[in-house]
Design an enzyme around this catalytic site. Structure first.
Site, PDB file in Angstrom:
ATOM      1  N   ASP A 192       1.122  -0.832  -0.009  1.00 23.06           N
ATOM      2  CA  ASP A 192       0.277  -0.239   0.003  1.00 23.06           C
ATOM      3  C   ASP A 192       0.319   1.071  -0.167  1.00 23.06           C
ATOM      4  O   ASP A 192       0.541   2.345  -0.099  1.00 23.06           O
ATOM      5  CB  ASP A 192      -0.746  -0.172   1.167  1.00 23.06           C
ATOM      6  CG  ASP A 192      -0.654   0.031   2.951  1.00 23.06           C
ATOM      7  OD1 ASP A 192       0.940  -0.049   2.729  1.00 23.06           O
ATOM      8  OD2 ASP A 192      -0.652   0.410   3.182  1.00 23.06           O
ATOM      9  N   GLU A 193       2.194   0.980  -0.161  1.00 25.44           N
ATOM     10  CA  GLU A 193       2.760   2.325  -0.292  1.00 25.44           C
ATOM     11  C   GLU A 193       3.964   1.846  -1.284  1.00 25.44           C
ATOM     12  O   GLU A 193       4.371   1.307  -1.090  1.00 25.44           O
ATOM     13  CB  GLU A 193       3.749   2.285   1.236  1.00 25.44           C
ATOM     14  CG  GLU A 193       4.601   3.666   1.299  1.00 25.44           C
ATOM     15  CD  GLU A 193       4.016   4.231   3.075  1.00 25.44           C
ATOM     16  OE1 GLU A 193       4.898   5.335   3.249  1.00 25.44           O
ATOM     17  OE2 GLU A 193       4.497   3.334   3.352  1.00 25.44           O
TER      18      GLU A 193
END
Length: 380
Positions: free
Chosen positions: A95-96
């Site tokens: 997610d990053e």
């Protein structure tokens, strides 16, 4: 991404919207929170908290088990959007990611225009919100992305770096965890401004010279690292927390076998081999120890990783029959599969790896529980 796992659950089940969604292990199984949406966070729930504590803080929370494959699927869609704008994408997790758009301006406009376009596409094409930080370097971009979550969009210009940093809590600086933050607060240092004004010799004595120098650089917004696309994976691991503490050797070995199976499968999926096998063990008092063994040649063999994990449990952990709360299997010192193939393998190892890859294909087709290696007996 904003509360990624929980947001994916809401995306797939819109009836969850507005409810406190908590993704992780079940409270009755002594699980741990992997993610919580912003509704649940208002009750004090956060990742890495025990699910039992989350249940006490938010008794009406909706607890869901993680769906790893679904999160990977969505993550790949997001990364595909990133790679439309720049090949320089360094993913930190599902997610990053960091993006270097220095060379993309002629095609796609300013960094601000690119950032807004990426946010729009993630929202419209996938249905999720992302928080974007834009800045001259990686540390500042990461900091900016966290300042106005969820759905944030923060730009830190070169000329305003120090003005932005000065009032922030020192805990916002990379490398300042709870222990370091407490040590700084004992010195009366709570903000970045106070850190820069502090006696550097005193900081060096308390934190160590290298740490003090690194913190001062970050407090001035200095970060010389570059975005490294496709950074080499450094480790792969799997672990499980037991519902009740386990002392039985047979059950511990069976659990290690299952964890080793998944670690080996992930190695092969990523085209990697490992030189070092690690065992992680946590006792009921939360004391956590690790043991590791480096092999003569890198491997992706399920059998070899299983056997090594068992050896570490039986011969190097020294638990003397004490029960365990958690066990884990991990691998490090990873090399690309082609590099590992240069090593000379015995016939049995080659046969084992052919079997592993056949099982991988069958499990991909019929599901992970359809077929696998049998469990080895525990030697008495």
């Amino acid at each position: 991404m904003d509360a990624f796992f929980a947001s994916v659950e809401e995306l797939d089940d819109p009836t969850l919207r507005g409810k406190p969604v908590i993704v992780g292990g079940a409270p009755e199984e002594r699980g741990v929170v992997s993610a919580a949406n912003y509704v649940a966070r208002r009750f004090g729930v956060h990742s890495a908290m025990s699910s039992a504590m989350a249940r006490r803080l938010c008794p009406h929370g909706v607890f869901l088990k993680p769906r790893g494959r679904r999160y990977v699927e969505i993550s790949r869609q997001i990364v595909a959007i990133f790679e439309h704008y720049t090949p320089l994408v360094e993913t930190l997790s599902l997610d990053e990611a960091f993006l270097d758009v220095t060379g993309s301006r002629r095609l796609f406009g300013t960094p601000v225009e690119i950032g807004r376009e990426i946010k729009r596409r993630i929202r419209e094409e996938i249905g999720l919100t992302a928080s974007v930080g834009i800045a001259p370097n990686m540390f500042l971009a990461k900091l900016a992305s966290d300042l106005e979550k969820p759905d944030g969009f923060v730009v830190i210009e070169e000329r305003e770096v120090q003005t932005r940093l000065d009032p922030l809590a020192v805990g916002k600086l990379w490398g300042v965890g709870p222990v370091t933050q407490a040590a700084l607060e004992k010195l009366g240092i709570r903000t970045v401004r106070e850190l820069l004004a502090a006696d550097q010799a005193l900081l060096a004595r308390r934190l160590g010279e290298d740490s003090a120098r690194a913190l001062r650089a970050l407090a001035q917004g200095i970060d010389h690292r570059r975005v490294e696309p496709d950074s080499e994976r450094k480790s792969i691991s799997e672990e499980t927390t037991f519902a009740r503490d386990v002392a039985d050797e047979g059950r511990l070995c069976a659990t290690l076998d299952a964890l080793a199976d998944e670690v080996a499968r992930r190695l092969r999926r990523h085209g990697l081999r490992a030189r070092t096998i690690q065992l992680k063990a946590r006792y009921p008092d939360f004391t956590t120890v690790t043991r590791a063994l480096t092999l003569p040649a890198p491997t992706a063999s399920t059998i070899q990783i299983r056997q090594t994990a068992r050896e570490l449990l039986a011969g190097r952990l020294g638990r003397a029959g004490r029960p365990l709360r958690l066990v884990g299997v991990g691998v490090t010192n990873l090399v690309a599969d082609e590099e590992g193939q240069l090593e000379l393998f015995r016939d049995r190892e080659e046969r084992d790896e052919r079997v592993d890859r056949l099982l991988d294909r069958l499990q991909d087709k019929y599901g992970p529980g359809a077929i696998g290696h049998g469990r080895e007996p525990v030697e008495e």
